[in-house]
Scaffold this motif. Structure first.
Motif, PDB file in Angstrom:
ATOM      1  N   ARG A   4       0.823  -1.206   0.000  1.00 46.99           N
ATOM      2  CA  ARG A   4       0.000   0.000   0.000  1.00 46.99           C
ATOM      3  C   ARG A   4       0.859   1.259   0.000  1.00 46.99           C
ATOM      4  N   VAL A   5       1.976   1.227   0.740  1.00 52.13           N
ATOM      5  CA  VAL A   5       2.887   2.369   0.838  1.00 52.13           C
ATOM      6  C   VAL A   5       4.285   1.912   0.430  1.00 52.13           C
ATOM      7  N   THR A   6       4.933   2.677  -0.447  1.00 53.76           N
ATOM      8  CA  THR A   6       6.342   2.455  -0.752  1.00 53.76           C
ATOM      9  C   THR A   6       7.125   3.684  -0.326  1.00 53.76           C
ATOM     10  N   VAL A   7       8.172   3.450   0.449  1.00 54.74           N
ATOM     11  CA  VAL A   7       9.062   4.517   0.892  1.00 54.74           C
ATOM     12  C   VAL A   7      10.372   4.380   0.119  1.00 54.74           C
ATOM     13  N   VAL A   8      10.800   5.466  -0.509  1.00 55.19           N
ATOM     14  CA  VAL A   8      12.046   5.479  -1.275  1.00 55.19           C
ATOM     15  C   VAL A   8      13.002   6.463  -0.616  1.00 55.19           C
ATOM     16  N   GLY A   9      14.184   5.980  -0.268  1.00 55.44           N
ATOM     17  CA  GLY A   9      15.160   6.869   0.358  1.00 55.44           C
ATOM     18  C   GLY A   9      16.243   6.096   1.069  1.00 55.44           C
ATOM     19  N   GLU A  10      17.022   6.818   1.860  1.00 57.15           N
ATOM     20  CA  GLU A  10      18.208   6.209   2.450  1.00 57.15           C
ATOM     21  C   GLU A  10      17.903   5.410   3.711  1.00 57.15           C
ATOM     22  N   ALA A  11      18.704   4.362   3.882  1.00 58.62           N
ATOM     23  CA  ALA A  11      18.842   3.644   5.145  1.00 58.62           C
ATOM     24  C   ALA A  11      20.325   3.635   5.459  1.00 58.62           C
ATOM     25  N   LEU A  12      20.670   3.797   6.704  1.00 58.77           N
ATOM     26  CA  LEU A  12      22.081   3.881   7.068  1.00 58.77           C
ATOM     27  C   LEU A  12      22.269   3.450   8.511  1.00 58.77           C
ATOM     28  N   ILE A  13      23.515   3.482   8.931  1.00 60.05           N
ATOM     29  CA  ILE A  13      23.844   3.211  10.322  1.00 60.05           C
ATOM     30  C   ILE A  13      24.204   4.526  10.993  1.00 60.05           C
ATOM     31  N   VAL A  26      23.547   2.164  15.494  1.00 56.62           N
ATOM     32  CA  VAL A  26      22.139   1.783  15.381  1.00 56.62           C
ATOM     33  C   VAL A  26      21.646   2.083  13.972  1.00 56.62           C
ATOM     34  N   PRO A  27      20.748   1.258  13.432  1.00 54.96           N
ATOM     35  CA  PRO A  27      20.209   1.509  12.101  1.00 54.96           C
ATOM     36  C   PRO A  27      19.308   2.732  12.094  1.00 54.96           C
ATOM     37  N   GLY A  28      19.382   3.517  11.016  1.00 55.63           N
ATOM     38  CA  GLY A  28      18.572   4.725  10.922  1.00 55.63           C
ATOM     39  C   GLY A  28      18.416   5.163   9.479  1.00 55.63           C
ATOM     40  N   GLY A  29      18.372   6.473   9.280  1.00 60.31           N
ATOM     41  CA  GLY A  29      18.035   7.063   7.994  1.00 60.31           C
ATOM     42  C   GLY A  29      16.578   7.464   8.011  1.00 60.31           C
ATOM     43  N   SER A  30      16.287   8.724   7.692  1.00 62.59           N
ATOM     44  CA  SER A  30      14.918   9.226   7.817  1.00 62.59           C
ATOM     45  C   SER A  30      13.897   8.392   7.051  1.00 62.59           C
ATOM     46  N   PRO A  31      14.085   8.123   5.747  1.00 65.87           N
ATOM     47  CA  PRO A  31      13.067   7.329   5.051  1.00 65.87           C
ATOM     48  C   PRO A  31      12.923   5.912   5.614  1.00 65.87           C
ATOM     49  N   ALA A  32      14.041   5.289   5.995  1.00 64.58           N
ATOM     50  CA  ALA A  32      13.952   3.957   6.601  1.00 64.58           C
ATOM     51  C   ALA A  32      13.168   4.013   7.903  1.00 64.58           C
ATOM     52  N   ASN A  33      13.387   5.058   8.702  1.00 67.63           N
ATOM     53  CA  ASN A  33      12.612   5.228   9.928  1.00 67.63           C
ATOM     54  C   ASN A  33      11.125   5.398   9.623  1.00 67.63           C
ATOM     55  N   VAL A  34      10.815   6.179   8.580  1.00 65.71           N
ATOM     56  CA  VAL A  34       9.415   6.376   8.210  1.00 65.71           C
ATOM     57  C   VAL A  34       8.786   5.047   7.800  1.00 65.71           C
ATOM     58  N   GLY A  49      15.908   1.364  -1.151  1.00 62.62           N
ATOM     59  CA  GLY A  49      17.023   2.212  -0.760  1.00 62.62           C
ATOM     60  C   GLY A  49      18.310   1.804  -1.435  1.00 62.62           C
ATOM     61  N   CYS A  50      19.423   2.099  -0.778  1.00 62.73           N
ATOM     62  CA  CYS A  50      20.758   1.841  -1.317  1.00 62.73           C
ATOM     63  C   CYS A  50      21.631   1.378  -0.154  1.00 62.73           C
ATOM     64  N   ILE A  51      21.680   0.048   0.055  1.00 66.47           N
ATOM     65  CA  ILE A  51      22.302  -0.560   1.227  1.00 66.47           C
ATOM     66  C   ILE A  51      23.399  -1.503   0.756  1.00 66.47           C
ATOM     67  N   GLY A  52      24.437  -1.648   1.546  1.00 68.92           N
ATOM     68  CA  GLY A  52      25.511  -2.568   1.207  1.00 68.92           C
ATOM     69  C   GLY A  52      25.211  -3.995   1.634  1.00 68.92           C
ATOM     70  N   ARG A  53      25.872  -4.951   0.953  1.00 69.71           N
ATOM     71  CA  ARG A  53      25.791  -6.364   1.364  1.00 69.71           C
ATOM     72  C   ARG A  53      26.881  -6.632   2.388  1.00 69.71           C
ATOM     73  N   ASP A  54      26.760  -5.972   3.529  1.00 73.76           N
ATOM     74  CA  ASP A  54      27.757  -6.076   4.587  1.00 73.76           C
ATOM     75  C   ASP A  54      27.045  -6.245   5.916  1.00 73.76           C
ATOM     76  N   ARG A  80      29.105  -0.184   0.209  1.00 72.57           N
ATOM     77  CA  ARG A  80      29.049  -0.353   1.662  1.00 72.57           C
ATOM     78  C   ARG A  80      27.844   0.422   2.170  1.00 72.57           C
ATOM     79  N   THR A  81      27.334   0.013   3.299  1.00 71.62           N
ATOM     80  CA  THR A  81      26.168   0.673   3.873  1.00 71.62           C
ATOM     81  C   THR A  81      26.558   2.061   4.386  1.00 71.62           C
ATOM     82  N   PRO A  82      25.791   3.102   4.021  1.00 73.47           N
ATOM     83  CA  PRO A  82      26.120   4.464   4.469  1.00 73.47           C
ATOM     84  C   PRO A  82      26.091   4.588   5.996  1.00 73.47           C
ATOM     85  N   THR A  83      26.848   5.569   6.507  1.00 74.50           N
ATOM     86  CA  THR A  83      26.861   5.850   7.938  1.00 74.50           C
ATOM     87  C   THR A  83      26.678   7.339   8.184  1.00 74.50           C
ATOM     88  N   ALA A  84      26.161   7.642   9.359  1.00 73.82           N
ATOM     89  CA  ALA A  84      26.034   9.029   9.822  1.00 73.82           C
ATOM     90  C   ALA A  84      26.449   9.072  11.283  1.00 73.82           C
TER      91      ALA A  84
END
Length: 305
Positions: A4-13, A26-34, A49-54, A80-84
């Motif tokens: 029903r809902v698709t969220v497009v955006g970043e996921a990161l650590i 901890v896992p985060g990223g605004s769209p992933a949180n949404v 999103g755009c996540i690494g196989r790590d 690699r998985t993005p970080t913030a």
């Protein structure tokens, strides 16, 4: 089955550096949180999103999957998985430093759902930003509900002028736009809250909302404007508060058509804003982006005056 809902955006650590010297990953990223928040509120949700196989990517996918989010094919595409790095001060506020990349599969490979949510740096950072814009265009042209939360990260997105131009182009493709007072002040320095809301509505959105942290939020359509108070809680940290607000908006409005959004009356806007503010309050009262379940939100609404 199409979600029903698709969220497009970043996921990161989020590498969280606390004022007392503690460090957490901890896992985060605004769209992933949404996406997580919408799924916890009982809505069938997918994430692209755009996540690494790590190892970090495994943590991100596990968190989303545990909440019931379907992580779409093509998301595990980063080197690699993005970080913030999030530095938490003594008041609980966070500042960020990023190590990110952003790209997506071709937009024609992404199936549209009833609702599309886009936001944060993924709407501005190339090469993926153009794909995000094309997905929003397809969603709008197909009559699907489209939601945009810019969640501006100045360290990532560049100078205000070009960012404002892209922001306004995306607003014109969105039915609902939610931004924070910090976003509004960065995009339109010196302009009043009402002025920013009116600008967004004139660009084509049916509903605009600005959150102000502990000072609540304002929601507006062309004919209505309401202000709602924040839920008074002991603040642990503010990570995920805006995402929780957005998730509650999506859950509340996902069953409506784009044409119905501008017709929300004062009582409906006030109830919508209160629900989203209570969801945000539940999140800031606990550590990290721990967004509430539907049962938690309903209980808190029943208990709140």
């Amino acid at each position: 089955m199409t979600p029903r809902v698709t969220v497009v955006g970043e996921a990161l650590i989020d590498v969280v550096l606390h004022a007392d010297g503690r460090t957490e990953r901890v896992p985060g990223g605004s769209p992933a949180n949404v996406a997580l928040g919408v799924a916890r509120l009982g809505v069938d949700t997918a994430f692209l999103g755009c996540i690494g196989r790590d190892g970090d990517g495994e943590v991100v996918v596990e968190r989303l999957s545990a909440a019931g989010v379907t992580v779409l094919p093509g998301s595990l595409s980063a080197a690699r998985t993005p970080t913030a790095e999030a530095l938490i001060d003594e008041s609980g506020d966070a500042t960020y430093r990023f190590d990110v990349a952003w790209h997506l599969p071709p937009e024609e490979d992404v199936a549209l759902s009833e609702v599309l949510h886009i936001g944060s740096y993924s709407a501005f950072l190339q090469p993926g930003a153009d794909t995000v814009r094309e997905l929003a265009r397809r969603s709008r042209e197909a009559g699907r509900l489209t939601i945009f939360d810019p969640n501006i990260r100045p360290a990532l997105v560049g100078e205000p002028g070009p960012v404002r131009e892209r922001f306004e182009g995306l607003v014109a493709l969105a039915d609902i736009v939610k931004l924070s007072d910090e976003d509004a002040g960065w995009l339109y320095p010196g302009e009043s809250e009402e002025g920013v809301l009116r600008r967004i509505l004139e660009l084509g959105a049916g509903l605009a909302a600005i959150t102000r942290g502990a000072d609540g939020a304002t929601l507006a359509t062309d004919s209505e404007m309401v202000r709602v108070a924040a839920k008074r809680v002991g603040v642990v940290d503010t990570i995920g508060a805006g995402d929780s607000f957005t998730a509650a908006l999506i859950q509340s409005l996902a069953s409506l058509t784009p044409q119905a959004i501008p017709l929300l009356d004062t009582a409906e806007l006030r109830a919508l804003g209160r629900r989203a503010a209570v969801a945000a309050g539940l999140t800031v009262a606990r550590r990290g982006a721990d967004l509430p379940s539907l049962a938690e939100l309903e209980a808190a609404l029943e208990a709140s005056p």
